[in-house]
Design a protein around this motif. Structure first.
Motif, mmCIF file in Angstrom:
data_model
loop_
_atom_site.group_PDB
_atom_site.id
_atom_site.type_symbol
_atom_site.label_atom_id
_atom_site.label_comp_id
_atom_site.label_asym_id
_atom_site.label_seq_id
_atom_site.Cartn_x
_atom_site.Cartn_y
_atom_site.Cartn_z
ATOM 1 N N LEU A 205 10.564 12.393 -1.903
ATOM 2 C CA LEU A 205 10.380 11.028 -2.392
ATOM 3 C C LEU A 205 11.723 10.335 -2.576
ATOM 4 O O LEU A 205 12.728 10.996 -2.838
ATOM 5 C CB LEU A 205 9.625 11.053 -3.726
ATOM 6 C CG LEU A 205 8.213 11.653 -3.713
ATOM 7 C CD1 LEU A 205 7.665 11.737 -5.128
ATOM 8 C CD2 LEU A 205 7.289 10.833 -2.824
ATOM 9 N N GLY A 402 2.291 5.145 -8.233
ATOM 10 C CA GLY A 402 3.062 5.393 -7.026
ATOM 11 C C GLY A 402 2.782 6.755 -6.441
ATOM 12 O O GLY A 402 2.761 6.948 -5.219
ATOM 13 N N GLY A 406 0.746 6.449 -3.067
ATOM 14 C CA GLY A 406 1.935 6.399 -2.227
ATOM 15 C C GLY A 406 1.642 6.271 -0.751
ATOM 16 O O GLY A 406 2.492 5.829 0.024
ATOM 17 N N LEU A 412 4.829 2.805 -2.526
ATOM 18 C CA LEU A 412 5.895 3.717 -2.921
ATOM 19 C C LEU A 412 7.224 2.984 -3.045
ATOM 20 O O LEU A 412 7.980 3.204 -4.005
ATOM 21 C CB LEU A 412 6.002 4.865 -1.910
ATOM 22 C CG LEU A 412 6.922 6.026 -2.304
ATOM 23 C CD1 LEU A 412 6.461 6.662 -3.603
ATOM 24 C CD2 LEU A 412 6.953 7.085 -1.189
ATOM 25 N N SER A 415 7.132 0.837 -6.188
ATOM 26 C CA SER A 415 7.255 1.693 -7.378
ATOM 27 C C SER A 415 8.695 2.132 -7.567
ATOM 28 O O SER A 415 9.212 2.144 -8.693
ATOM 29 C CB SER A 415 6.352 2.925 -7.232
ATOM 30 O OG SER A 415 5.001 2.552 -7.111
ATOM 31 N N ASN A 416 9.363 2.478 -6.469
ATOM 32 C CA ASN A 416 10.759 2.911 -6.561
ATOM 33 C C ASN A 416 11.657 1.780 -7.042
ATOM 34 O O ASN A 416 12.592 2.005 -7.823
ATOM 35 C CB ASN A 416 11.233 3.427 -5.201
ATOM 36 C CG ASN A 416 12.581 4.121 -5.296
ATOM 37 O OD1 ASN A 416 12.806 4.955 -6.173
ATOM 38 N ND2 ASN A 416 13.491 3.781 -4.393
#
Length: 775
Positions: A205, A402, A406, A412, A415-416
């Motif tokens: 990730l 996330g 994802g 994703l 969320s990051n």
């Protein structure tokens, strides 16, 4: 007597018993007597009898556990072949091929093991399977080496809280998959395997999302997270990333939400929640601090399902008792102390408003953090007040969503970005000026500072004002006591194969550091393929910092904590004797952690590559002085005796210092050789040191018998690593010392060496009474 008071007294009594059994000292004895005096106020004999009976049962339990631990400590050590079982999430590997972690011997005793893989194939044996492993290991079983410096992290005490007293240094190993012996063990193995797979998957990730996922949902080690953003720990936000009631509450709420959406009966959802909590505890590797949250979560489920009235203080007491039963030494760890102190504070301060609660929690955590470190970031209160609601209402949900969604394009990445914004906000707040060195406070002061905020609750306004003034006066008095200490000291650090010392004059009139030690790397550092276990790369700056830390010695874990404990935030003089890595390798750490007024080096060293690469980039406003015996260094109690002329930064050009300290004349000279000592003795015929730090770590190339015959020193100091590959100190040096009836102190055998003095009277103190590597 009401039920709440009974359970609170029982929990506190058991806590005090555990402290005094596992760590008997003046502080734990006082706490036990304090709790005992509270128990004696019980007027109902039946309640007093029940309290005594339960306390006696608990005492018997921890007494047997402690006896087992003592027996384990004293077990024979040595070479042998050992059968080990290693869980897949209990060991780590790095790109240098070093495997280390926790394991269990065949008879169930937990140990710490380390192994340097000889080649890629031997490393692949550990990476071939993501399940539990059986190791047939040839190696040496030995006691874990204790902290050998004051205020150094006590690795022995930390490991003993996990019932680990020994380590195995493995030389040869045969690896195969472990097979469960019963259905219960098969279930346990499967949970740990799933956990290891999940941790490995998080490596794919993007960061910081991957690091947050590993820490928040899997209970994984947050080392990478803190390396990427060290301000998390500096601002006291570590508790957010340790699995606790916050995460358990979030888990229960998530299960309840899904149960409602799937139209499952509330009773079935509650049953699933009750089963999920212990499974989650086992899945995450059974972290001790999670016991409190699991017990509290189960109690709340009972309360909600059956309509039972259970006071929050009773739930806290049950959670403390549960934590003590599973991990009797939980209150001897920072995580355990913060976890139970914060939850008690939240329970008792439930009637406070938002800002009052934030200040109350900060005042409760302040003495706990000060007991473990000697610095305080003034932004901690603000960070906790602002971060906690954002963290619980935004970061945790985003990480969970996330993770679950994802696979949906863009989720994703979004969320990051959200996690990155929170992470950067924490970093920027931590970068603001406000990290203050306070020094080490005495335990009575810390206990009173911890107690006053709780006494503050439910008091009248006038009493609150008095308590606030008392708290501030006690803090101010402690700061003054640290700052204006009448004692001075010349302290030699135990930093392994290297040299580092500090001279602190009384009242902090001046602080002089002589060399910094450094990590000596032999040969070429190889890199191996970690396959899926390789962590995701962070930012370029984080990777650079990580590489720099790999080159560090023990300055950050030994020198910095000690100076902070002594209330030192500014170094007047940093002296570097010559270019060798084991003397100047950690100069960067000292220059980054302290304001250094002047840097003194032998004339000619500034022209060398070592200065330009390892020192010059980190100087900031530090003044550089190229010294010979003709240079007078201001604000330093010793004077430069050597070199006489500009040199080439070699051993024979080492900087030598001498002068009176606390009624004795000291001499220290890095790696100066015999020829240099003879020159110095010829030019300075009136110089007769009483205390000599043996040159070159006690090597036969220094400590000239001819010079010692003139000086007739009384005390010698050896700064060298244990099991030194160079054979330091050399027998010829020890023979010279014996010839002149010198008392020899060695960091190898006695750890940190301190000469403590008041005016012209002083004495030596050692940290260890015997060689820590001995039986």
């Amino acid at each position: 007597m009401n039920r709440e008071r009974f359970w609170m007294l029982l929990a506190l009594t058991c806590a005090a018993l555990s402290l005094i059994v596992y760590r008997p000292n003046a502080c734990t004895t006082f706490l036990f007597l304090l709790v005992l005096s509270g128990c004696l106020t019980i007027r109902v004999k039946k309640d007093l009898l029940k309290l005594g009976l339960f306390s006696a049962l608990f005492f018997g339990y921890i007494f047997l556990d402690h006896a087992t631990l003592v027996k384990q400590r004293n077990m024979p050590v040595g070479e042998g072949c050992y059968e080990l079982v290693v869980q897949p999430d209990d060991f780590s590997v790095n790109e240098e091929g070093i495997v280390r972690g926790k394991a269990k011997l065949a008879r169930g005793m937990p140990v710490y093991f380390s192994y340097r893989a000889k080649n890629q194939k031997s490393l692949d044996d550990f990476l071939m399977d993501d399940g539990p492993l059986n190791l047939s290991a040839n190696g040496e079983l030995k006691r874990i080496v204790p902290a050998t410096n004051l205020f150094q992290f006590d690795w022995v005490a930390f490991m003993e809280s996990k019932h680990i007293t020994h380590q195995i240094v493995v030389r040869d190993v045969s690896v195969k998959a472990a097979r469960p012996s019963n259905p219960l063990q098969a279930c346990f193995f499967q949970l740990r395997t799933w956990h290891a797979r999940a941790e490995t998957w998080t490596n794919s990730l993007p960061n910081p999302f991957g690091n947050y996922t590993k820490a928040l949902l899997l209970g994984g080690k947050a080392d990478e997270l803190y390396e990427e953003n060290p301000k998390i720990s500096e601002l006291g936000l570590v508790h957010l990333f340790s699995l606790s009631g916050l995460h358990v509450g979030f888990l229960l709420a998530a299960v309840s939400w899904f149960g409602q959406r799937l139209r499952i009966f509330k009773e079935m959802t509650s049953v699933f929640q009750a089963v999920a909590l212990p499974m989650f505890y086992l899945f995450t590797g059974s972290p001790p601090v999670l016991v409190r949250a699991v017990v509290a979560g189960e109690a709340r489920l009972v309360k909600e399902s059956y309509g039972t009235v259970i006071d929050s203080q009773v739930i806290w007491a049950w959670s403390l008792l549960g934590g003590l039963i599973v991990t009797p030494q939980i209150l001897l760890t920072l995580g355990g102390q913060l976890s139970f102190a914060l939850t008690l504070a939240v329970t008792m301060g439930k009637d406070l408003n938002y800002w009052q609660k934030g200040l109350f929690l900060s005042s409760v955590t302040f003495p706990i953090i000060m007991a473990w470190q000697s610095t305080w970031n003034c932004w901690q209160s603000v960070a906790n007040i602002l971060a906690v609601p954002i963290f619980s209402s935004l970061v945790l949900p985003v990480v969970l969503l996330g993770l679950c969604l994802g696979w949906v394009p863009g989720v994703l990445s979004l969320s990051n970005v959200i996690v990155w914004l929170f992470d950067r906000a924490v970093y920027c707040l931590g970068m603001l000026p406000g990290n203050v060195v306070l020094g080490a406070f005495s335990w009575p002061v810390l206990i009173v500072l911890f107690t006053i905020p709780f006494c503050f609750l439910y008091q009248r306004r006038l009493v609150k004002v008095g308590l606030t003034v008392s708290w501030c006066l006690l803090l101010s008095g402690s700061l003054l006591a640290v700052r204006f200490n009448r004692q001075g000291e010349f302290t030699t650090f135990d930093i392994g194969q290297g040299d580092a010392a500090v001279l602190i004059e009384p009242m902090k009139h001046s602080v002089t550091v002589f060399d910094t030690g450094g990590k000596v790397i032999f040969g070429h550092t190889r890199k191996m393929n970690l396959r899926k276990k390789a962590p995701a790369k962070g930012s370029d700056e984080a990777e650079r910092q990580k590489e720099e830390k790999k080159k560090e010695g023990l300055a950050r874990s030994v020198i910095v904590p000690y100076l902070h404990a002594r209330g030192v935030s500014k170094i007047d003089t940093l002296s570097l004797s010559h270019q060798d890595q084991d003397h100047i390798g950690d100069a960067r750490v000292i220059l980054e952690c302290f304001k250094v007024n002047q840097l003194v080096m032998p004339a000619g060293m500034v022209d060398g590559s070592a200065f330009k690469k390892k020192i010059q980039p980190y100087l900031r406003r530090t003044k550089v002085i190229e010294a010979t015996d003709k240079v007078k260094v201001e604000n330093c109690p010793l004077r430069v005796l050597y070199p006489f002329n500009k040199g080439e930064e070699k051993n024979e050009d080492s900087l030598a210092w001498g002068g009176a300290v606390g009624g004795r004349v000291f001499f220290t000279a890095g790696d100066l050789d015999k020829a240099g000592e003879k020159k110095l003795a010829g030019v300075q015929p009136a110089f007769h040191p009483e205390v000599v730090k043996f040159g070159h770590h006690g090597s036969k190339t220094a400590s000239s018998a001819v010079v010692f015959a003139k000086w007739k020193p009384k005390i010698g100091i050896v700064s060298a690593g244990r099991n030194s590959r160079y054979g330091h100190p050399h027998q010829a040096t020890l023979d010279t010392a014996a010839k002149y009836h010198m008392i020899v102190y060695s960091t190898q055998r006695q750890g940190m060496l301190r000469y403590v003095y008041v005016k012209n009277h002083g004495h030596f103190e050692v940290t260890l009474k015997h060689d820590p590597t001995g039986p």
